[in-house]
Scaffold this active site. Structure first.
Site, PDB file in Angstrom:
ATOM      1  CB  SER A 155      42.255  42.296  43.961  1.00  0.00           C
ATOM      2  OG  SER A 155      42.965  41.173  44.563  1.00  0.00           O
ATOM      3  CG  ASN A 156      42.151  41.392  50.028  1.00  0.00           C
ATOM      4  OD1 ASN A 156      42.209  42.535  50.275  1.00  0.00           O
ATOM      5  ND2 ASN A 156      41.171  40.447  50.499  1.00  0.00           N
ATOM      6  NE  ARG A 195      37.378  33.118  48.896  1.00  0.00           N
ATOM      7  CZ  ARG A 195      38.197  34.290  48.272  1.00  0.00           C
ATOM      8  NH1 ARG A 195      39.421  34.619  48.422  1.00  0.00           N
ATOM      9  NH2 ARG A 195      37.275  35.251  48.094  1.00  0.00           N
ATOM     10  CE1 TYR A 214      43.693  35.839  42.603  1.00  0.00           C
ATOM     11  CE2 TYR A 214      43.641  37.663  43.939  1.00  0.00           C
ATOM     12  CZ  TYR A 214      44.265  36.735  42.731  1.00  0.00           C
ATOM     13  OH  TYR A 214      45.418  36.980  42.264  1.00  0.00           O
ATOM     14  CG  ASP A 220      36.786  40.527  44.863  1.00  0.00           C
ATOM     15  OD1 ASP A 220      37.996  40.571  45.550  1.00  0.00           O
ATOM     16  OD2 ASP A 220      36.185  39.392  44.882  1.00  0.00           O
TER      17      ASP A 220
END
Lengths: 229, 229
Positions: A117-118, A40, A11, A9
């Site tokens: 990752s997003n 967040r 972030y 991941d």
């Protein structure tokens, strides 16, 4: 389990999303920590709503939406300058201090490394560059390819596909417990970097291993590394 | 738009989920409000994670998991007595004071009324009974039928199916902005009961109407009510 590759991941795991708290505090004295946390939370909430409702848009835009909402909710006047400043910080987040050293050692052990990752490709590129990690990763995988954010299975499927390995032979590493749990449900071997000493989510699933920072990942990997077949 | 039926969210809209804050405060002095809020947030978060990962379990159990996590996170010692007490309160939540009167008037206008809720049938039954709403609703629809929580389209599809109407001719009413937004994306006419005077979510979608409590719903419906074709 035998680990042949690792997917990270980004972030919160490689890049310190809470490092923007300091800038937020300079812009909004007394509200920096609260803004960083709400920002967040909203960012993640919006990724989930948009995934469940098939209304995907890139993480950069979702992040901006979350910032706008969070300031409105906290009654903070978000000028265009402040918005650009905070989003700009997001594009060049600090890496956690031990990460680069750990990643180099993992690479020297012969493991294939990826980011999963997003984040959309452009913001990931920018963050990887800023962190000096350009030469580390074999693949930088963005959910933008499938237009669904984690924890959707289509997002987690990206790493098995690109590595040509089953999820069980890939170690998925995240500092977000929900992400490690989602990846466990999907079938990965999982490692939770529990930097904040947070309690385990009550989801009926437990990551295969947990450590307080990325250094502890090395010991786990040494125990479980396997030769590519 | 022409409204021929109404589907109500239950928790937060018909039943006051924050009313448990008082009990939480008695059990954990000084932490009641914080516990009630975190409990609610976690409950919703877990419904989304379980929907995205196809790991459904009934809302009652998700609610209990969220309570256990929230107490652990806040460092509160959740005895079995306290857990039973808080969950018991959840089974007989207070209704908001104006709701029953408004619902009766809507029914007298000839509208078909339903609940469309994340709650599993048993907990919905219990709450409807406690609120004296047994005779009000034509249908009590639980996402338990489709094993996906809102905002999944399969969950929102329940009301159009049971009413035999298109979503646009059904008014979906929720006090949760994310729920009203999800229903708007799905295709409902939507009404957001914004009791807390919260800012609109930054999701690029706006409910068709907003009011500060259920009373304002009556005026909107009077304007848009249509004869069944």
């Amino acid at each position: 389990m035998t680990i042949q590759a690792i997917a990270f991941d980004a972030y919160g795991t490689l890049f310190d999303v809470y490092s923007i708290g300091a800038l937020a505090e300079r812009l909004f004295p007394g509200n920096g920590a609260q803004l960083a946390e709400l920002w967040r939370d909203k960012q993640i909430e919006y990724t989930r709503l948009r995934t469940m409702c098939s209304t995907y848009k890139p993480f950069w835009e979702v992040t901006q939406d979350a910032l706008v909402f969070s300031c409105r909710k906290l009654g903070l006047d978000l000028t265009l300058d402040a918005q650009n400043s905070l989003m700009g910080q997001y594009a060049k987040l600090q890496s956690f201090p031990e990460n680069l050293g750990v990643l180099r050692k993992l690479k020297d052990m012969g493991l294939k490394l990826a980011i999963l990752s997003n984040g959309n490709p452009q913001m990931l590129d920018s963050a990887v560059e800023a962190a000096g990690m350009r030469s580390i990763f074999h693949h930088i995988l963005s959910v933008d390819t499938v237009k669904k954010f984690k924890t959707a299975p289509e997002a987690y499927q990206l790493a098995p596909d690109v590595f040509g390995l089953s999820a069980r032979n890939i170690l998925f590493v995240s500092s977000n417990c929900w992400d490690a749990c989602g990846a466990s449900w999907f079938g990965y071997t999982t490692f939770w970097v529990n930097r904040a000493n947070a309690p385990l989510e009550e989801l009926g699933v437990t990551p295969d291993a947990t450590g307080s920072d990325m250094t502890s990942l090395l010991q786990f990997v040494k125990k479980h590394i396997g030769e590519p077949k």
